[in-house]
Design a protein around this motif. Structure first.
Motif, mmCIF file in Angstrom:
data_model
loop_
_atom_site.group_PDB
_atom_site.id
_atom_site.type_symbol
_atom_site.label_atom_id
_atom_site.label_comp_id
_atom_site.label_asym_id
_atom_site.label_seq_id
_atom_site.Cartn_x
_atom_site.Cartn_y
_atom_site.Cartn_z
ATOM 1 N N VAL A 188 0.873 -1.178 0.000
ATOM 2 C CA VAL A 188 0.000 0.000 0.000
ATOM 3 C C VAL A 188 0.907 1.223 0.000
ATOM 4 O O VAL A 188 1.798 1.338 0.838
ATOM 5 N N ASP A 227 -8.700 10.021 4.947
ATOM 6 C CA ASP A 227 -7.778 9.517 3.933
ATOM 7 C C ASP A 227 -7.091 8.245 4.434
ATOM 8 O O ASP A 227 -6.453 7.535 3.677
ATOM 9 N N GLU A 267 -12.766 -3.565 3.277
ATOM 10 C CA GLU A 267 -11.763 -3.013 2.357
ATOM 11 C C GLU A 267 -12.445 -2.332 1.167
ATOM 12 O O GLU A 267 -12.034 -1.258 0.723
ATOM 13 N N SER A 268 -13.530 -2.983 0.651
ATOM 14 C CA SER A 268 -14.205 -2.423 -0.517
ATOM 15 C C SER A 268 -14.848 -1.079 -0.174
ATOM 16 O O SER A 268 -14.880 -0.169 -0.994
ATOM 17 N N LEU A 278 -13.672 1.015 2.015
ATOM 18 C CA LEU A 278 -12.592 1.998 2.116
ATOM 19 C C LEU A 278 -12.258 2.548 0.733
ATOM 20 O O LEU A 278 -12.081 3.752 0.566
ATOM 21 N N SER A 279 -12.204 1.648 -0.266
ATOM 22 C CA SER A 279 -11.864 2.181 -1.589
ATOM 23 C C SER A 279 -13.016 3.019 -2.135
ATOM 24 O O SER A 279 -12.790 3.990 -2.846
ATOM 25 N N THR A 280 -14.274 2.677 -1.771
ATOM 26 C CA THR A 280 -15.391 3.512 -2.196
ATOM 27 C C THR A 280 -15.245 4.933 -1.647
ATOM 28 O O THR A 280 -15.544 5.908 -2.328
ATOM 29 N N ASP A 326 -12.495 6.385 -0.947
ATOM 30 C CA ASP A 326 -11.154 6.874 -1.291
ATOM 31 C C ASP A 326 -10.224 6.964 -0.090
ATOM 32 O O ASP A 326 -9.435 7.901 0.029
ATOM 33 N N LYS A 385 -7.329 4.912 2.446
ATOM 34 C CA LYS A 385 -6.466 3.746 2.588
ATOM 35 C C LYS A 385 -6.789 3.086 3.919
ATOM 36 O O LYS A 385 -7.404 3.705 4.795
ATOM 37 N N ASN A 442 -21.202 -2.071 -3.161
ATOM 38 C CA ASN A 442 -20.898 -0.880 -3.950
ATOM 39 C C ASN A 442 -21.271 -1.175 -5.395
ATOM 40 O O ASN A 442 -21.712 -2.282 -5.710
#
Lengths: 321, 356
Positions: free
Chosen positions: A39, A111, A129-130, A132-134, A136, A138, B210
């Protein structure tokens, strides 16, 4: 009281300056997550949502309290006795009794999302985790490798990775060195003596039911081992394992360490210890007969945090009076 | 009889009104529910703002930096839609399985499908394999369901025929074995987060939804629904039994095989994204039969709509009941579903139902 607070704030300001100043020459840093993936953090995170109090303690001990936007599950703060108590109390709390849900975390626009658990999404509704990426963000979690643990290596690893991500490596190394010195002092003292067998109990065993205990791959077991004891169930695998009451009688632990304050335990603190002392299932063990039943709060031992070393000293004092 | 039950009975008697109207009302209810459910969540966002965000995006607008946009459009709306899709899929699968095995207490889980999916998913969670990235878990769950179905079909075949009772027995047996495997892996899980994750997965959840996970299940559920509607007439015949089917020119074994493959596809894709949400598949089909009768041409669309409606609201309750924490949705499907079902059954009288 007021003076203490002022001193703490001054200390914080000083460490804050010392630790985070070299922002000018920021290059991206890369750390590995618990699954072994890389990461990359192009810059030090500025808005951090910390999902649990254990991780918040790590952040504040590293002088990163000003980066915390909000925090969840603050129950572990109750055991903090150090100078950071006041700063912990000032943090914005999302949910005091549980990890915050995805929406509450997202509303903070973090962030970075930080947790002392080893994966995201374990607690119901907490961000995966998904998620978190939605949003934006880390994610950074404390990794516990899975095999038998005999030291507090996962704690040090987590602190060093936080240090790296926030560009405060020096401070993280200092803190880890400090904690390691304390750990070594304990192990050096314990190393020479005999190694009593220890049964770790998170709750009072109920007749006719398998007894939950901590396996060798958990931090509580690491604490007991580093303190010079040996987990009487060192041969089991899994984490929250259940063992047969017959096996407890057969293996006859010399000491019982009660890990208190779990949400599933009906009794808390000393009341739990007393009920375990009085439990007929355990009455014939050497531990109960000789009155050697110790306790340590789960807030010190459940997940990697600097307070693990406090737990270590506390347990060591009980094992080797 | 309670006052509420009388009221429901009256309304149900009144509902012997035209079928298109029932379909229209339910369809509208699903659309309204999706919008209203998107407005409800632990972070309070004004109704006006929610609608304007939805309209903005549905009109082709892009993501904005606003907080509300992130929460409503990227987190909450996909979750609500996923609830609708999963609900419709499970309800349809339940209706089909009940007809295939001619047993009113059958559900998609009876044939070992969900147990197979669980074994696949739990194996991935405990071993930490992530060969396919974020898709690893859904793919493993689907593969597990498909493998379980394959084994059940193979064992249940007797002299080239697929008989309902044999299917149930083999399905229940295999399901039990696979359930045992899951429990064993759970007990041996090496870290507590994995353990927590497994438990939550077994109870089912729509969290983590999502836009990217929505595509596959939506496509499969819509396609499955249309395919089943094309087969609805033959499903009606199948319910009459093998001899009657043969007399009417329908090869019962072959039709069963086709239907079960479609069910596997439906359940596999749905369970892969939502975990094992129970009860929907068992109960919604019965509700639909009570409303419009047992003719599959009429009841299948109603089943899908009711399933969507039911799960959307169960998820709202899961999110809001003990806010700010979340409950596993499986608990809510039981809490909401059982009283509602008993109320309708009491009011309508189960005898009036043409059970499969």
């Amino acid at each position: 009281m007021k003076r203490g607070l002022g001193a703490a704030m001054l200390l914080l300001a000083l460490t804050g300056c010392g630790g985070t100043a070299p922002a000018a020459s920021e290059a991206g840093v890369t750390v590995t997550d618990c699954a072994g993936k890389n990461v990359t953090f192009p810059q030090a995170p500025r808005r951090v949502v910390v999902l649990d109090g254990y991780a918040a303690q790590s952040m504040v001990r590293l002088g990163l309290g000003d980066r915390i936007t909000a925090v969840g599950f603050t129950k572990p703060f109750s055991v903090e006795k150090g100078p950071i108590k006041a700063e912990l109390a000032r943090l914005t709390v999302l949910t005091a009794d549980s990890m915050p849900t995805t929406e509450l975390v997202a509303a903070q626009r973090p962030d970075l999302v930080l947790t002392s658990a080893s994966t995201f999404g374990g607690a119901p509704g907490s961000p995966k985790e998904s998620d978190l990426s939605t949003m934006d963000a880390k994610g950074l979690a404390a990794c516990v490798p899975g095999g038998p643990l005999t030291t507090l290596a996962p704690t040090y690893d987590f602190l060093l990775r936080i240090g790296k991500v926030f560009r405060v490596e020096t401070r993280a190394e200092q803190l880890v060195a400090e904690l390691k010195t304390r750990e070594q002092a304990v192990t050096a003292k314990a190393g020479a003596g005999p190694k009593p067998t220890v049964l770790i109990l998170p709750d009072n065993p109920v007749a006719g039911q398998p007894v939950p205990t901590s396996s060798p791959s958990t931090i509580p077991s690491a604490v007991v081992t580093a303190a010079g004891g040996q987990n009487v169930f060192a041969d089991v695998t899994g984490t929250r394992v259940q063992v047969s009451p017959e096996k407890i009688v057969e293996r006859d632990p010399q000491i019982i360490v009660v890990v208190t304050d779990y949400s599933f335990a009906k009794l808390k603190g000393q009341a739990l210890v007393d009920s375990i002392r009085a439990n007929p299932l355990l009455a014939n063990t050497s531990a109960v007969r000789s009155g050697r039943v110790l306790s340590v709060s789960q807030y010190l031992t459940q997940f990697p945090s600097p307070l693990n070393v406090d737990a270590l000293e506390q347990v060591a004092a009980g094992l080797h009076p | 009889m309670s006052v509420a039950a009388v009221r429901v009975r009256r309304s149900l008697e009144a509902a012997t009104v035209p079928y298109p109207m029932i379909l229209g009302v339910l369809g509208a209810a699903v659309v309204v529910s999706v919008v209203v459910a998107t407005g409800i969540g632990p972070v309070r966002i004004a109704a006006g703002e929610v609608t304007s965000i939805l309209l903005h995006h549905l009109g082709g607008g892009g993501d904005t930096a606003a907080n509300a946009d992130l929460i409503v459009w990227r987190l909450r709306f996909p979750r609500v839609l996923l609830g609708a899709v999963v609900g419709a899929g499970l309800a349809l699968a339940g209706a089909v399985v009940q007809s295939v095995v001619r047993n009113p207490v059958a559900d998609p889980y009876l044939l070992g499908l969900s147990s197979g999916a669980s074994v696949g998913a739990v194996a991935v969670i405990t071993t930490g394999v992530s060969a396919l990235g974020a898709m690893t878990l859904p793919v493993a769950a689907f593969a597990g369901a498909a493998a379980a179905m394959a084994v059940v079909l193979l064992l249940a075949r007797h002299r080239g025929r697929l008989l309902p009772l044999r299917l149930i027995l083999v399905g229940v047996t295999c399901g039990h074995l696979l359930g045992g495997v899951t429990s064993f892996m759970l007990a041996r899980a090496e870290n507590s987060s994995a353990q927590q994750q497994i438990i939550f997965w077994l109870l089912g959840a729509l969290s983590g939804a999502n836009w990217s996970v929505l595509g596959a299940p939506s496509a499969v559920v819509v396609a499955g629904c249309f395919w089943l509607l094309l087969r609805a007439r033959r499903l009606n015949v199948l319910v009459l039994g093998d001899e009657a089917s043969a007399g009417l020119g329908v090869n019962a074994s072959r039709l069963r095989l086709e239907l079960l493959l479609v069910t596997t596809l439906l359940v596999g894709t749905v369970v892969a994204v939502s975990g094992g949400i129970g009860f929907v598949g068992l109960i919604v089909a019965h509700l639909a039969r009570m409303l419009v009768g047992a003719d599959h041409r009429r009841m299948l669309p109603v089943t899908a709509l009711l399933g969507a409606l039911f799960l959307v609201w169960a998820d709202v309750a899961a999110r809001m009941l003990i806010t700010p924490t979340e409950l596993p949705i499986g608990i809510l499907t039981a809490f909401i579903g059982v009283p509602f079902f008993l109320l309708v059954m009491h009011a309508r009288g189960l005898a009036a139902e043409g059970s499969p």
